[in-house]
Design an enzyme around this catalytic site. Structure first.
Site, PDB file in Angstrom:
ATOM      1  N   LYS A  79       4.647  -2.690 -10.603  1.00 42.76           N
ATOM      2  CA  LYS A  79       4.259  -1.251  -9.881  1.00 42.76           C
ATOM      3  C   LYS A  79       5.524  -0.371 -10.362  1.00 42.76           C
ATOM      4  O   LYS A  79       7.244  -0.798 -10.155  1.00 42.76           O
ATOM      5  CB  LYS A  79       3.528  -0.954  -8.915  1.00 42.76           C
ATOM      6  CG  LYS A  79       3.179   0.244  -8.165  1.00 42.76           C
ATOM      7  CD  LYS A  79       2.791   0.261  -7.205  1.00 42.76           C
ATOM      8  CE  LYS A  79       1.884   1.464  -5.945  1.00 42.76           C
ATOM      9  NZ  LYS A  79       1.327   1.814  -5.629  1.00 42.76           N
ATOM     10  N   SER A 154      -2.869   4.316  -5.154  1.00 41.76           N
ATOM     11  CA  SER A 154      -1.859   4.737  -6.775  1.00 41.76           C
ATOM     12  C   SER A 154      -1.889   2.789  -7.450  1.00 41.76           C
ATOM     13  O   SER A 154      -0.881   3.650  -8.393  1.00 41.76           O
ATOM     14  CB  SER A 154      -0.494   5.071  -5.235  1.00 41.76           C
ATOM     15  OG  SER A 154      -0.462   3.830  -5.196  1.00 41.76           O
ATOM     16  N   SER A 178      -4.102   1.104  -2.188  1.00 35.83           N
ATOM     17  CA  SER A 178      -3.248   1.292  -3.217  1.00 35.83           C
ATOM     18  C   SER A 178      -3.493   0.321  -3.917  1.00 35.83           C
ATOM     19  O   SER A 178      -3.346   0.223  -5.072  1.00 35.83           O
ATOM     20  CB  SER A 178      -2.232   2.176  -3.059  1.00 35.83           C
ATOM     21  OG  SER A 178      -2.022   3.340  -3.320  1.00 35.83           O
TER      22      SER A 178
HETATM   23  N1  GLN Z   1      -4.820   6.525  -0.867  1.00 36.16           N
HETATM   24  C1  GLN Z   1      -3.954   6.407   0.481  1.00 36.16           C
HETATM   25  C2  GLN Z   1      -3.183   7.914   0.436  1.00 36.16           C
HETATM   26  O1  GLN Z   1      -3.264   8.606  -0.450  1.00 36.16           O
HETATM   27  C3  GLN Z   1      -2.719   4.980  -0.021  1.00 36.16           C
HETATM   28  C4  GLN Z   1      -2.222   5.296  -0.616  1.00 36.16           C
HETATM   29  C5  GLN Z   1      -1.219   3.834  -0.961  1.00 36.16           C
HETATM   30  O2  GLN Z   1      -2.269   2.570  -0.085  1.00 36.16           O
HETATM   31  N2  GLN Z   1      -0.127   4.312  -1.746  1.00 36.16           N
HETATM   32  O3  GLN Z   1      -2.293   7.489   1.055  1.00 36.16           O
END
Ligand code: GLN
Length: 511
Positions: A79, A154, A178
């Site tokens: 990532k 994400s 995420s």
């Molecule tokens: N969807 C969650 C957020 O927007 C989690 C994002 C993540 O785990 N990086 O914060």
């Protein structure tokens, strides 16, 4: 059978006996990326030459009879939130579009030491804020199971590249879900390790008390392999736990006798998709047929999890992202243009004799900050910075931030109590299968509600895994979540492997 259908563990065996070389394998995956990534958009950056150079060096060392690392010759996608020395790390943001880190994240160092082949950097929501990868400043990633669907986020690129056989292994990060939500949406297995299990050094910070890197792969065995390579205490990350790393690859095949599974009634409430509900209930029966003992548990404070997370995470984000000021890192607005603009404004005000406005005008420094940040951050990042700054401001701090910290403790205590009676908590990873791209663009709150079942694990700092457990009528994968007490990743992996021995959902690939 094409090598693309092999799990990472199987590929490793082929590499070890010399049935395939790291170079050949890397070429196969590069060709697969070439063929499919235009439609999927999982990668932000693929460096074929770099990957092939690494692969060749590994092959040569193998031929010379050298002892190789745990992942010797396996391609791994990363990532784009993990710093890679000399290789752009954008975090999905215009702010870091040109950022070339002068050092490697510890996770990257460990992958290199394990002789992995770094095949590319994957797409993500900007600064990991989001649940669909649509917040990336650069492109959308499409779900390989349905190109009009989101891969989740994400770590959408990280999950999509494994699902589309463009990499056998990938590293994502999970702050509120995420890794697990994209794994669920893309039909792959992904784990958020315990907070502190994997070093955060060189992981670009979103919410420091939640962020955790972890593996995505086709099977629990592969997750065990990658976790073993990247986990471990790191003296340069003060939040890294000083605990030994078990050999996950050694234990993953040991079934757990008398596994005690907890079903949290809060995970089967309103809004749970029928197809997801029935797939998860079937999965629970599979465990029962393997001798698991299932009982109900309660996580009474989980109804506050989303609200708590969306106070604390933005608070931490607003503080972490203050460093992007156009001075220390990344993008800076065009200074000439900005100075000319200021001069123009001053002139107009002077001519109008507007003293008050003249006095209130930005200094050039403040104007530079303002313009830099408004130009280079996307709308979701700005929203989080504003929410966080508000919740942390004098007068609101106690009512929001401090209160949220207290609720966070209660959520952790719910888990402590539940894990006295059960080994793992089982339930859906997400309430619905992958939604359509664009479906939630106008409604940030409904996007936040996506994290209903995943954020609690981050609030509590525990470990959790998502694995495929079914396919809905619409042909979309369903994710099963298992949660474990801190540092019980072995239990998660062993239980997930048990399930994958009895079912074949994890072997299903999109057309
Ligand atoms: N969807 C969650 C957020 O927007 C989690 C994002 C993540 O785990 N990086 O914060």
């Amino acid at each position: 059978m094409s090598v693309l259908e092999f799990t990472a563990t199987e590929l490793l065996a082929e590499l070890t006996v010399g049935n395939v070389s790291a170079t050949e394998l890397t070429r196969v995956y590069l060709a697969q990326i070439e063929q499919n990534d235009e439609a999927i958009g999982a990668f932000l950056n693929v460096d074929a030459e770099r990957a092939l150079t690494q692969a060749k060096a590994i092959d040569q060392r193998r031929q010379a009879g050298e002892q190789l690392g745990l992942l010797a010759g396996l391609p791994v996608a990363v990532k784009d939130v993990l710093c890679t020395k000399g290789w752009t790390t954008t975090c999905g943001s215009r702010m870091l579009e040109q950022f070339v880190p002068p050092y490697d994240a510890t996770v990257i160092n460990k992958l290199k030491a394990a002789d992995a082949v770094l095949i590319g950097k994957t797409n993500m929501d900007e600064f990991a804020m989001g649940g669909s990868t649509e917040n990336s400043a650069f492109k959308k990633t499409h779900n390989p199971w349905g190109l009009d669907r989101t891969p989740g986020g994400s770590s959408g690129g990280a999950a999509a590249c494994v699902a589309a056989s463009m990499a056998p292994l990938s590293v994502g990060t999970d702050t509120g879900g995420s890794i697990r939500q994209p794994a669920a949406f893309c039909g792959v297995t992904g784990m958020k390790p315990t907070y502190g299990r994997v070093s955060r050094y060189g992981l670009v910070a979103f919410a420091s008390s939640f962020d955790q890197a972890g593996p995505l792969a086709m099977a629990a065995e592969d997750v065990a392999l990658l976790l073993e390579a990247i986990a471990g205490h790191d003296p340069v990350d003060s939040t890294s736990a000083n605990v030994p790393t078990p050999s996950y690859t050694a234990s993953v095949r040991e079934p757990i006798k008398g596994l005690r599974l907890g079903v949290a009634r809060e995970h089967f409430g309103d809004g749970l998709d029928g197809g997801v509900d029935s797939a998860v209930r079937e999965a629970i029966k599979v465990f029962e047929s393997q001798g698991a003992i299932v009982r109900e548990v309660s996580l009474p404070h989980s109804k506050y999890a989303i609200a708590t997370y969306y106070i604390i995470a933005p608070c931490e984000a607003s503080s972490n992202l203050a460093r992007y000021d156009g001075v220390h890192y990344g993008y800076r607005t065009d200074e000439k243009e900005m100075l000319a603009e200021l001069a123009e404004e001053r002139k107009t005000l002077e001519e109008a004799g507007d003293r008050a406005k003249l006095e209130a005008m930005d200094t050039s420094l403040v104007r530079m900050y303002r313009k830099t940040r408004s130009e280079a951050f996307g709308p979701e990042v700005k929203r989080r910075v504003m929410l966080g700054s508000y919740a942390l401001s004098a007068g609101y701090y106690d009512a929001y931030y401090l209160k949220a910290l207290k609720v966070r403790r209660l959520i952790r205590e719910d888990y402590d109590a539940a894990f006295k009676d059960v080994d793992l908590i089982i339930g859906p990873t997400t309430a619905t299968p992958a939604f359509k791209l664009g479906e939630m663009n106008e409604d940030p709150l409904s996007m936040y509600l996506q994290d209903l079942y995943t954020v609690s694990a981050n609030l509590a700092g525990i470990a959790a895994i998502s694995l495929p457990c079914g396919i809905t009528g619409e042909g979309l994968p369903v994710g099963l979540q298992l949660q474990a007490a801190p540092f019980e990743e072995e239990k998660l992996l062993r239980a997930a492997h048990m399930f994958q021995q009895a079912t074949d959902w994890h072997t299903k690939r999109p057309r």
